[in-house]
Design an enzyme around this catalytic site. Structure first.
Site, PDB file in Angstrom:
ATOM      1  N   ASN A  85       0.852  -1.196   0.000  1.00  0.00           N
ATOM      2  CA  ASN A  85       0.000   0.000   0.000  1.00  0.00           C
ATOM      3  C   ASN A  85       0.883   1.239   0.000  1.00  0.00           C
ATOM      4  O   ASN A  85       1.763   1.380   0.854  1.00  0.00           O
ATOM      5  CB  ASN A  85      -0.919  -0.001   1.231  1.00  0.00           C
ATOM      6  CG  ASN A  85      -1.874   1.186   1.236  1.00  0.00           C
ATOM      7  OD1 ASN A  85      -1.463   2.332   1.361  1.00  0.00           O
ATOM      8  ND2 ASN A  85      -3.158   0.903   1.129  1.00  0.00           N
ATOM      9  N   SER A  88      -5.235  -0.323  -2.782  1.00  0.00           N
ATOM     10  CA  SER A  88      -5.747   1.023  -2.508  1.00  0.00           C
ATOM     11  C   SER A  88      -6.873   0.881  -1.498  1.00  0.00           C
ATOM     12  O   SER A  88      -7.839   0.142  -1.745  1.00  0.00           O
ATOM     13  CB  SER A  88      -6.260   1.649  -3.806  1.00  0.00           C
ATOM     14  OG  SER A  88      -6.519   3.015  -3.615  1.00  0.00           O
ATOM     15  N   GLU A  89      -6.749   1.564  -0.358  1.00  0.00           N
ATOM     16  CA  GLU A  89      -7.657   1.250   0.749  1.00  0.00           C
ATOM     17  C   GLU A  89      -9.112   1.618   0.495  1.00  0.00           C
ATOM     18  O   GLU A  89      -9.990   1.195   1.231  1.00  0.00           O
ATOM     19  CB  GLU A  89      -7.157   1.876   2.060  1.00  0.00           C
ATOM     20  CG  GLU A  89      -7.094   3.385   2.094  1.00  0.00           C
ATOM     21  CD  GLU A  89      -5.719   3.927   1.738  1.00  0.00           C
ATOM     22  OE1 GLU A  89      -4.992   3.256   0.980  1.00  0.00           O
ATOM     23  OE2 GLU A  89      -5.381   5.030   2.214  1.00  0.00           O
ATOM     24  N   ASN A  90      -9.379   2.388  -0.558  1.00  0.00           N
ATOM     25  CA  ASN A  90     -10.776   2.653  -0.874  1.00  0.00           C
ATOM     26  C   ASN A  90     -11.446   1.483  -1.593  1.00  0.00           C
ATOM     27  O   ASN A  90     -12.629   1.563  -1.912  1.00  0.00           O
ATOM     28  CB  ASN A  90     -10.904   3.943  -1.701  1.00  0.00           C
ATOM     29  CG  ASN A  90     -10.098   3.899  -2.970  1.00  0.00           C
ATOM     30  OD1 ASN A  90      -8.957   3.442  -2.976  1.00  0.00           O
ATOM     31  ND2 ASN A  90     -10.675   4.346  -4.063  1.00  0.00           N
ATOM     32  N   SER A 143     -11.432  -4.164   2.776  1.00  0.00           N
ATOM     33  CA  SER A 143     -10.150  -3.540   2.497  1.00  0.00           C
ATOM     34  C   SER A 143      -9.291  -3.488   3.762  1.00  0.00           C
ATOM     35  O   SER A 143      -8.093  -3.795   3.735  1.00  0.00           O
ATOM     36  CB  SER A 143     -10.379  -2.128   1.963  1.00  0.00           C
ATOM     37  OG  SER A 143      -9.152  -1.483   1.738  1.00  0.00           O
TER      38      SER A 143
END
Lengths: 237, 218
Positions: free
Chosen positions: B23, B46-48, B88
């Site tokens: 990340n 991607s944390e979204n 996530s």
């Protein structure tokens, strides 16, 4: 019977009240239930607590509710794109509870799943853990975080059907499936309404039991906060 | 000359192994994607809600529903997946994402990180950073060595609100590379135009010196 309703404005006005906690899906301006946010603004409801990862930008998304002075408290992980928000917060006019993004997502998931709280290592040793119950598991310290149940949840999905089943598109999914579960009443704004054709049960992401009402989104060009592109290679159309 | 942002990204890229899930934070860390050593391929999370970030889209192909955590339009690699924010952070908090690279306002000699708030001045929030540093096994900080007013960003004790405690494993600045160990910082490399005495003057925490003899500048 269908869960489709014709007026987002009337629907939100009927379910929101002064002092309500409203959970809203979206990450930045992506996957925002824009019509429902407009309807929330038009309802004029005051003293709202908004639970959402971000608070929009100036003049867009949930930023509209800040401008309209409808919000007293916000639970968010990141509010960096909204100047008015920063001013209101620094002046003390707005209470902000910062929640780490993963903790916020899990708090919604827990609230929707009937779980009162959970222990996480996120935030241990930081201001986020101050005043909260701590517990050691297997030699490591964890902090107790509470589930969130909202009076009203506003969700944006790509497609919905008469039963309220929802599917999302790309990264516009983000918090929406969690927001859908944690509302006492959940309204979903969809771009495509499948009616009684129904979404293939194998691909449903949010089962209709979590969704009480569906509205069809007004067609609009979606906002992009950071338009980033690369040039096309020479000679390729 | 101090190392450039691209040099710093190159140095961070050397720390990644082929096949890892990684990340990258906003800013200099994002550049790491374009500065991987030859033969190293990583999957970017991607944390979204995207595993397998691709390059920026061609002009005219950008899609508002396909963004990274910096809200930039991106593409999805073949083999990628989309998921909700709870899933996530199951990847992140659960330690499945193996390396996180992020920026800092302050970082301490014991690996405490502050990067989300300057009380009374800057309000932005921690976003996913607290989860990332709490859950990811290997955390690299990429930061300028000193802030704009010249004060050290590497300090004995962070006075800004923490993002995480004892969570940073490596610090890469425009001047030097440090490992963070149980006993504090260890200098592993520095750019050609500085020396250890000069580094001590701009570093707010003590450090041991154990230069990597294999180190080649970026």
């Amino acid at each position: 019977m269908t869960k489709l309703r014709l007026s987002a404005t009337e629907l939100v006005a009927a379910h929101v009240f002064d002092g309500a906690t409203v959970a809203v899906g979206g990450f930045g301006l992506s996957g925002n239930p824009t019509d429902l946010i407009h309807a929330l603004r038009d309802s004029g409801a005051k003293d709202l607590t908004i639970v959402s990862n971000n608070m929009g930008v100036d003049g867009k998304g949930l930023g509209l509710l800040i401008e309209n002075k409808q919000v007293t408290k916000v639970v968010s992980s990141y509010v960096g794109e909204n100047k008015l928000f920063a001013e209101e917060f620094l002046s003390g006019a707005l209470e902000v509870e910062f929640a780490p993004q993963g903790t916020l997502a899990e708090r919604m998931r827990a609230g929707g799943a009937g779980i009162a709280g959970f222990f996480t290592k996120t935030g241990v040793g930081t201001p986020v853990a101050e005043g909260k119950q701590m517990q050691v598991f297997d030699g490591e310290e964890f902090v107790l975080e509470r589930g969130i149940v909202a009076d009203l949840s506003l969700v944006k999905a790509h497609r919905g059907d008469a039963e309220g089943n929802l599917v999302y598109r790309h990264t516009a999914r983000n918090f929406n499936p969690l927001v859908a579960t944690c509302g006492r009443v959940t309204i979903a704004e969809v771009e495509v309404y499948e009616g009684e054709t129904y979404i293939d049960p194998d691909i449903v992401v949010t089962p209709g039991i979590f969704v009480q009402h569906v509205v069809l989104a007004t067609p609009r060009v979606k906002d992009i906060e950071q338009r980033t592109v690369r040039p096309r290679p020479e000679g390729k159309a | 000359m101090a190392w450039t942002r691209e040099d710093m990204a190159t140095l961070a890229g050397r720390d990644l192994q082929d096949g890892q899930y990684v990340n990258l934070g906003i800013g200099i860390p994002t550049l790491v994607a374009n500065h991987l050593p030859e033969g190293v391929r990583v999957t970017l999370q991607s944390e979204n809600g995207l595993l397998g970030i691709g390059p920026f889209p061609f002009e005219g192909e950008e899609d508002a529903d396909l963004i990274n955590a910096g809200k930039q339009t991106v593409t999805a690699q073949p083999g990628s997946s989309f998921f909700d924010s709870a899933t996530s952070f199951a990847m992140i908090r659960g330690g499945h994402v193996q390396t996180a690279i992020l920026g800092a306002l302050q970082v301490s000699g014991h690996g405490d990180l502050a990067n989300w708030q300057i009380p009374g001045k800057l309000v932005k929030g921690m976003g996913g950073a607290m989860d990332l540093v709490a859950g990811t096994p290997h955390v690299i900080v990429l930061t300028e060595h000193v802030s704009k007013d010249g004060t050290p960003k590497i300090v004995t004790h962070c006075d800004l609100p923490l993002t995480g405690q004892r969570c940073v494993d490596k610090i890469i600045t425009d001047l030097a590379v440090f490992d963070v160990t149980e006993d504090g910082l260890v200098l592993r490399a520095h750019c050609a135009d500085t020396n250890i005495d000069d580094l001590r003057a701009v570093t707010g925490a003590p450090f041991a010196v154990d230069l990597d003899p294999e180190f080649v500048g970026p």
